[in-house]
Design a protein around this motif. Structure first.
Motif, PDB file in Angstrom:
ATOM      1  N   HIS A 175      26.101  -3.595  22.924  1.00  0.00           N
ATOM      2  CA  HIS A 175      26.402  -2.073  23.757  1.00  0.00           C
ATOM      3  C   HIS A 175      27.043  -1.177  22.885  1.00  0.00           C
ATOM      4  O   HIS A 175      26.793  -0.597  22.426  1.00  0.00           O
ATOM      5  N   THR A 176      27.952  -2.005  21.541  1.00  0.00           N
ATOM      6  CA  THR A 176      28.845  -1.734  20.984  1.00  0.00           C
ATOM      7  C   THR A 176      27.542  -0.661  19.870  1.00  0.00           C
ATOM      8  O   THR A 176      28.543  -0.361  19.091  1.00  0.00           O
ATOM      9  N   ASP A 184      26.419  -7.930  28.500  1.00  0.00           N
ATOM     10  CA  ASP A 184      27.978  -8.309  28.850  1.00  0.00           C
ATOM     11  C   ASP A 184      27.830  -6.825  27.914  1.00  0.00           C
ATOM     12  O   ASP A 184      29.072  -6.506  27.529  1.00  0.00           O
ATOM     13  N   GLY A 185      27.647  -5.881  28.765  1.00  0.00           N
ATOM     14  CA  GLY A 185      27.611  -4.237  28.592  1.00  0.00           C
ATOM     15  C   GLY A 185      26.984  -3.536  28.780  1.00  0.00           C
ATOM     16  O   GLY A 185      26.764  -2.279  29.001  1.00  0.00           O
ATOM     17  N   GLY A 186      25.222  -3.882  28.777  1.00  0.00           N
ATOM     18  CA  GLY A 186      24.338  -3.104  28.400  1.00  0.00           C
ATOM     19  C   GLY A 186      23.385  -3.106  27.580  1.00  0.00           C
ATOM     20  O   GLY A 186      24.208  -3.447  26.232  1.00  0.00           O
ATOM     21  N   CYS A 227      20.656  -4.939  35.924  1.00  0.00           N
ATOM     22  CA  CYS A 227      21.677  -3.700  36.311  1.00  0.00           C
ATOM     23  C   CYS A 227      22.646  -3.938  34.811  1.00  0.00           C
ATOM     24  O   CYS A 227      23.245  -2.511  34.613  1.00  0.00           O
ATOM     25  N   ASN A 228      22.784  -5.235  34.601  1.00  0.00           N
ATOM     26  CA  ASN A 228      23.454  -5.031  33.398  1.00  0.00           C
ATOM     27  C   ASN A 228      23.274  -4.090  32.074  1.00  0.00           C
ATOM     28  O   ASN A 228      23.675  -4.261  31.050  1.00  0.00           O
ATOM     29  N   TRP A 229      21.630  -3.920  31.818  1.00  0.00           N
ATOM     30  CA  TRP A 229      21.082  -3.408  31.061  1.00  0.00           C
ATOM     31  C   TRP A 229      21.291  -2.015  31.282  1.00  0.00           C
ATOM     32  O   TRP A 229      21.671  -1.136  30.176  1.00  0.00           O
ATOM     33  N   GLY A 230      21.899  -1.187  32.138  1.00  0.00           N
ATOM     34  CA  GLY A 230      22.233  -0.260  31.789  1.00  0.00           C
ATOM     35  C   GLY A 230      21.414   1.170  32.496  1.00  0.00           C
ATOM     36  O   GLY A 230      22.068   1.792  30.955  1.00  0.00           O
ATOM     37  N   LEU A 231      20.574   0.903  31.927  1.00  0.00           N
ATOM     38  CA  LEU A 231      19.256   2.199  32.094  1.00  0.00           C
ATOM     39  C   LEU A 231      19.452   3.157  33.103  1.00  0.00           C
ATOM     40  O   LEU A 231      19.443   3.920  31.842  1.00  0.00           O
ATOM     41  N   GLN A 232      20.036   3.218  33.751  1.00  0.00           N
ATOM     42  CA  GLN A 232      20.072   3.978  34.426  1.00  0.00           C
ATOM     43  C   GLN A 232      20.664   5.656  33.532  1.00  0.00           C
ATOM     44  O   GLN A 232      21.011   6.408  33.832  1.00  0.00           O
ATOM     45  N   GLN A 254      14.674  -0.943  42.215  1.00  0.00           N
ATOM     46  CA  GLN A 254      15.873  -0.781  42.211  1.00  0.00           C
ATOM     47  C   GLN A 254      15.908   0.651  41.309  1.00  0.00           C
ATOM     48  O   GLN A 254      16.727   1.186  41.369  1.00  0.00           O
ATOM     49  N   GLN A 255      14.493   1.352  41.467  1.00  0.00           N
ATOM     50  CA  GLN A 255      15.082   2.990  40.188  1.00  0.00           C
ATOM     51  C   GLN A 255      16.268   2.698  39.130  1.00  0.00           C
ATOM     52  O   GLN A 255      16.856   3.366  39.014  1.00  0.00           O
ATOM     53  N   LEU A 256      15.945   1.969  38.277  1.00  0.00           N
ATOM     54  CA  LEU A 256      16.442   2.206  37.694  1.00  0.00           C
ATOM     55  C   LEU A 256      16.451   2.207  36.018  1.00  0.00           C
ATOM     56  O   LEU A 256      16.811   2.082  35.520  1.00  0.00           O
TER      57      LEU A 256
END
Length: 643
Positions: free
Chosen positions: A440-441, A462-464, A491-496, A521-523
């Motif tokens: 994610h960085t 560790d952060g999406g 959820c950790n992928w942070g796609l939304q 989950q509508q992610l």
């Protein structure tokens, strides 16, 4: 061509004139078209019945013609003398600037071709004149800048006549020629110099020789302004007369900057790479080289399919090198780290099917590297950070592609310190279990492709995913699974939260569960523009809830989902921005949603879907056809239906 073309006496533009055989226009129709300008191609000249008809074309008086092509048929069977007579009578105006001759069947060229009075000709191409045994005296054309000669199957010798003067003449041949190319000359054996005592090509900047397998002897010895030399398939050609001094040879090519040798050329040509101004060297399909010569000033080096090459020069590679490409050079020993560290200017590095001894690659060793591609290096086990300035050096890297490395186990601990990385592609690495930490960085990352990683278990835990990602591809990552939590690591992928994400492509082994979880989950982000689903072997239905919220979706593609039985009609109706729908190789889908397709849809493509083809191809079943009849353009296999 239509008959009576000659009546169009004011015609100025005629790109092509096709000589008729039994019907249509004869070449005499060109007589009255004196205002033609620009470019004219006269085709099928084998159909000229009488050579005197060609004289009626009156090309001499067409003063505004700048580009002329004269072409006979490829399977021309007419006698060579008639073709010679026709060609004699097609002499153009002296204002001509470009001339192309194709498939001429005569044994020699007309006297006017190469006449010095054609003082404006800058480009000439002689192609497939199979019966000609010699070349015209084009060396006397004062403005000629580019000459291409190819597929002259009967030419064995290029002699003094080519230069447009005799050996005792004081006239400088080819005084303006900058580019010279010979290609596919299977019987050409000897290249004779003009004998004038000076340089035969005083202004030549580019020389290309391709597929002249019998050409022996040496290249012209005095090319003071030559910048580019390309030699391919000339196995017996030498660089120079081996009796001459090597220093004289180097002086003859003192301006050479780019050298390309390919397909069985003589090794002596390689010595040119030592010239002072050499900046680019490309070696392809070369079997007789074990060590590179000294290449002290190179900027670009390409080594392609050199199976016997085992080492670079003893001094390694020059610090001036900006681009290095190595393909199919398995015996080549990769340079030790201390020598690699000297490549302070390297910008691009591509290694594929090469350097079998390389087990570890030192990331961050090159301070200016922007693109790194490593492919099919079977013994590569790790990417590591060993230099003190590795983190600083990696700040320039914006592209990383690793593929076909079955023994690659890990990325460097702590992640990739590549703040400007914009694309990352990793595939076909059987032992790789995890992705770089803290992905994610990588805030500059826009393109992420992970494919054929059978043991990959986690990404972005560790952060999406990177916040500015635009394109995300997953293919054949069968062990990538949801965790025991309600949503799992998805959820950790942070796609939304990825508001810049434009395209998601999901397919292959293991991707069925990934897609089902993302939809359930509508992610997927509401801003998504393109969704591609392909090769999902167990998927039977799409969760409409996970699609309905994608109100900005413009393109939906579903391919090779053999068990998929239906599309969620109500959900598709909510896709108010959908314009393109592609359905391919989905035999289990019997019909499209009864609720109809979104009114915004402008294009529907159905291919290799047997049931859908039968139902919609002939517009059978009014109820079914009514549900798609509002789509302006429908394509079913190769048939396009415009509503």
């Amino acid at each position: 061509m239509p008959m009576q073309m000659g009546r169009l006496k004011s015609l100025r533009t005629l790109s092509a004139f096709v000589v008729g055989k039994s019907t249509g226009s004869t070449i005499g129709e060109l007589m009255e078209l004196s205002h033609l300008r620009g470019k004219l191609s006269i085709l099928n000249l084998q159909n000229v019945v009488d050579a005197r008809d060609a004289l009626q074309a009156n090309l001499k008086d067409k003063k505004d013609l700048k580009v002329l092509e004269l072409a006979w048929g490829a399977d021309n069977a007419d006698d060579s003398q008639k073709e010679k007579d026709v060609f004699d009578n097609l002499q153009p105006c002296m204002n001509l600037e470009e001339l192309t001759i194709r498939f001429y069947g005569g044994t020699n060229f007309p006297n006017w071709l190469g006449d010095k009075s054609f003082s404006n000709i800058q480009f000439m191409h002689l192609h497939d004149c199979s019966n000609c045994w010699s070349l015209p005296p084009v060396g006397g054309l004062p403005a000629l800048k580019e000459l291409r000669v190819g597929r002259m199957k009967s030419v064995q010798t290029i002699g003094v006549e080519f230069y447009g003067s005799t050996g005792s003449s004081l006239v400088q041949p080819f005084q303006s020629l900058e580019k010279l190319q010979f290609y596919r000359m299977p019987e050409w054996e000897e290249w004779v110099s003009s004998g004038s005592g000076g340089a035969d090509f005083p202004c030549l900047q580019q020389l290309i020789l391709k597929e002249c397998p019998k050409l022996r002897g040496s290249l012209p010895h005095d090319l003071p302004f030559l910048k580019k030399l390309s030699v391919k398939g000339c196995g017996v050609l030498l660089l120079h007369d081996q009796r001459a001094a090597s220093t004289r040879n180097m002086d003859s090519y003192k301006s050479l900057k780019e050298l390309k040798i390919e397909d069985g050329c003589h090794t002596s040509v390689l010595s040119l790479s030592e010239t002072k101004f050499m900046s680019e060297l490309e070696i392809r399909n070369f079997n007789d080289i074990q060590c590179l010569p000294n290449i002290n000033h190179l900027q670009r080096l390409t080594l392609w399919n050199c199976p016997t090459l085992s080492s670079f020069s003893k001094d390694g590679l020059p610090a001036t090198l900006t681009s290095l490409s190595i393909y199919n050079c398995r015996r080549l020993e990769f340079l030790p780290h201390e020598m690699l560290a000297k490549l302070t200017s390297l910008d691009y590095l591509w290694i594929q099917n090469s350097c079998d001894s390389m087990r570890s690659f030192p990331l961050g060793i090159f301070p200016k590297l922007t693109a790194l591609i490593i492919g099919n290096c079977e013994n590569l086990e790790s990417l590591c950070l060993i230099e003190e300035r590795a983190v600083e050096n990696l700040s320039h890297l914006n592209g990383l592609h690793i593929s076909g490395c079955p023994n690659l186990v890990c990325f460097p601990r702590g992640g990739l310190p590549t703040p400007n990385l914009t694309w990352l592609k990793v595939g076909e690495c059987d032992k790789l279990k995890s992705f770089p930490e803290s992905i994610h960085t990588l805030t500059a990352l826009q393109y992420l492709d992970i494919n054929n990683l059978p043991n990959l278990e986690s990404i972005a835990e560790d952060g999406g995913l990177p916040p500015n990602l635009q394109y995300f591809y997953i293919h054949n990552c069968e062990r990538l699974r949801a965790s025991s939590s309600s949503v799992g690591n998805y959820c950790n992928w942070g796609l939304q939260a990825l508001v810049s994400l434009e395209q998601v492509t999901i397919g292959g082994r293991g991707s069925d569960e990934i897609l089902e979880t993302l939809l359930k989950q509508q992610l997927l982000p509401t801003t998504l523009h393109t969704l591609c689903i392909y090769q999902l072997s167990t998927l039977k239905s799409l969760d409409g809830k996970g699609l309905a919220h994608l109100t900005f979706l413009r393109s939906l593609s579903i391919t090779r989902c053999n068990r998929l039985e239906f599309l969620p009609g109500e959900a598709l109706q909510h896709l108010t921005s959908l314009q393109l729908l592609f359905i391919s190789e989905c035999d289990s889908i019997q019909f499209l949603p009864e609720e109809g397709l979104p009114p915004s849809l402008s294009y529907l493509s159905i291919s290799n879907c047997s049931a859908l083809e039968k139902r919609y191809q002939n517009k059978t079943g009014r109820d079914h056809w009514a549900s798609i009849s509002h789509v302006p353009s429908i394509q079913i296999n190769d048939e396009v239906i415009i509503i």
